[in-house]
Design a protein around this motif. Structure first.
Motif, PDB file in Angstrom:
ATOM      1  N   PRO A 133       0.812  -1.224   0.000  1.00 33.01           N
ATOM      2  CA  PRO A 133       0.000   0.000   0.000  1.00 33.01           C
ATOM      3  C   PRO A 133       0.840   1.266   0.000  1.00 33.01           C
ATOM      4  O   PRO A 133       0.357   2.334  -0.389  1.00 33.01           O
ATOM      5  CB  PRO A 133      -0.809  -0.129   1.302  1.00 33.01           C
ATOM      6  N   GLN A 144       0.441   3.151  -5.607  1.00 31.45           N
ATOM      7  CA  GLN A 144      -0.316   2.715  -6.758  1.00 31.45           C
ATOM      8  C   GLN A 144      -1.348   1.670  -6.351  1.00 31.45           C
ATOM      9  O   GLN A 144      -1.192   0.983  -5.338  1.00 31.45           O
ATOM     10  CB  GLN A 144       0.606   2.131  -7.831  1.00 31.45           C
ATOM     11  N   SER A 145      -2.393   1.557  -7.165  1.00 30.02           N
ATOM     12  CA  SER A 145      -3.438   0.574  -6.899  1.00 30.02           C
ATOM     13  C   SER A 145      -2.883  -0.840  -7.087  1.00 30.02           C
ATOM     14  O   SER A 145      -1.904  -1.047  -7.807  1.00 30.02           O
ATOM     15  CB  SER A 145      -4.622   0.803  -7.844  1.00 30.02           C
ATOM     16  N   TRP A 146      -3.563  -1.794  -6.442  1.00 27.55           N
ATOM     17  CA  TRP A 146      -3.121  -3.189  -6.567  1.00 27.55           C
ATOM     18  C   TRP A 146      -3.211  -3.678  -8.010  1.00 27.55           C
ATOM     19  O   TRP A 146      -2.510  -4.610  -8.391  1.00 27.55           O
ATOM     20  CB  TRP A 146      -3.949  -4.085  -5.653  1.00 27.55           C
ATOM     21  N   THR A 147      -4.072  -3.013  -8.801  1.00 24.97           N
ATOM     22  CA  THR A 147      -4.174  -3.412 -10.210  1.00 24.97           C
ATOM     23  C   THR A 147      -2.897  -3.078 -10.984  1.00 24.97           C
ATOM     24  O   THR A 147      -2.665  -3.628 -12.061  1.00 24.97           O
ATOM     25  CB  THR A 147      -5.373  -2.704 -10.869  1.00 24.97           C
ATOM     26  N   GLN A 148      -2.076  -2.175 -10.436  1.00 24.33           N
ATOM     27  CA  GLN A 148      -0.808  -1.810 -11.062  1.00 24.33           C
ATOM     28  C   GLN A 148       0.374  -2.526 -10.425  1.00 24.33           C
ATOM     29  O   GLN A 148       1.526  -2.152 -10.610  1.00 24.33           O
ATOM     30  CB  GLN A 148      -0.600  -0.284 -10.949  1.00 24.33           C
TER      31      GLN A 148
END
Length: 295
Positions: A41, A45-49
């Motif tokens: 976290p 960046q988002s976990w999708t990245q």
């Protein structure tokens, strides 16, 4: 007609099946994806990245050299090796006693199963208070020894885990008792009576008639407790927080700490997925072995 009925049933239940599959499979796939990265976290960046932090199998190779992880696993295995057999023996003994009728049976039955109704966090707080230096446990020991006892149970690396295991045995022996009692009730009484008429003593009746017919129930009871004991967290964390130091740090506490304090989520996902795979293989092996025994 049967084919049409089967197709209709499939179509009606398809939405529920898809939902259950999504709920089960999506978190697993997400965990596998994150375990192959260094994402956390704090990366911004988002976990999708997370693919931007791809490290292939580096997290899994780190498992082999993580001494703290292996110590936590060893500690967890030790807790299982001590608690599960004691809970089984106590549960089996109590279940055997409750097969006979006696005055106040219902009252004692209600009292006996009460510990498993307690929320684990509440049980942890109860035993946290019991094992304080000035708590009831030391007071009782003082009465027996005739001299003041001020053992620091929860701050002693050698005794803290003992206190945690006592709490686990107290809370989950009733579950073992209930499962084994259900198995004892299912044993055919006519076979027991026939063995009695043939001169078999209680031990012979128990070993030759009762136990063989309880193999499946015993296997289920042990499997449930082994899995649950492996996940021990609430009671232990309230009592010791994994301390003093890492003296009572089990695998669940270790994962919690590195997930919430160090925020190394990729490594946490790798640990959790590896444990899931190992436990699944062990469970499948145990079930197949149980099926061969029954056959």
């Amino acid at each position: 007609m049967k084919d049409e009925s089967a197709n209709l049933s499939f179509r009606l239940t398809l939405p529920a099946q898809v939902l259950v599959l999504f709920i089960s499979v999506f978190p697993l796939l997400m965990q596998a994806y994150i375990s192959l990265t260094d994402w956390s976290p704090l990366s911004g960046q988002s976990w999708t990245q997370a693919w931007a932090f791809w490290n292939t199998f580096a997290n899994y190779s780190d498992l082999l050299s993580d001494g703290r992880l292996w110590s936590a696993l060893g500690r967890t295995a030790f807790v299982m090796a001590v608690c599960v057999p004691i809970e089984f023996m106590l549960g089996l003994g109590l279940a055997t006693l409750f097969m006979d009728d006696f005055r106040g049976k219902r009252v004692f039955y209600s009292i006996l199963i009460m510990p498993m109704m307690v929320v684990p966090a509440v049980a942890g707080y109860m035993f946290f208070m019991l094992f304080q230096s000035g708590g009831p446990v030391n007071d009782i020991l003082s009465m027996f020894t005739g001299s003041p006892v001020t053992i620091a149970w929860l701050s002693n690396p050698k005794l803290a885990l003992v206190a945690v295991m006592v709490a686990d045995i107290w809370q989950w022996t009733p579950l073992m008792f209930l499962i084994l009692l259900a198995g004892l009730v299912g044993v055919p009484e006519d076979q027991v009576r026939a063995a009695t008429l043939l001169g078999a003593n209680p031990l012979q009746r128990f070993t030759s008639i009762v136990l063989p017919r309880m193999k499946t129930i015993i296997g289920i009871a042990l499997a449930i407790r082994v899995i649950e004991c492996f996940k021990i967290f609430d009671t232990l964390f309230i009592m010791t927080g994994g301390g003093p130091g890492v003296a009572t740090e089990t695998i669940s506490v270790y994962i919690y700490k590195i997930a919430t304090q160090d925020l190394i989520w990729g490594y946490v996902a790798a640990i959790a997925l590896a444990i899931l795979i190992v436990l699944s293989v062990v469970c499948v092996w145990a079930l197949k072995r149980m099926a061969r025994v029954r056959a």
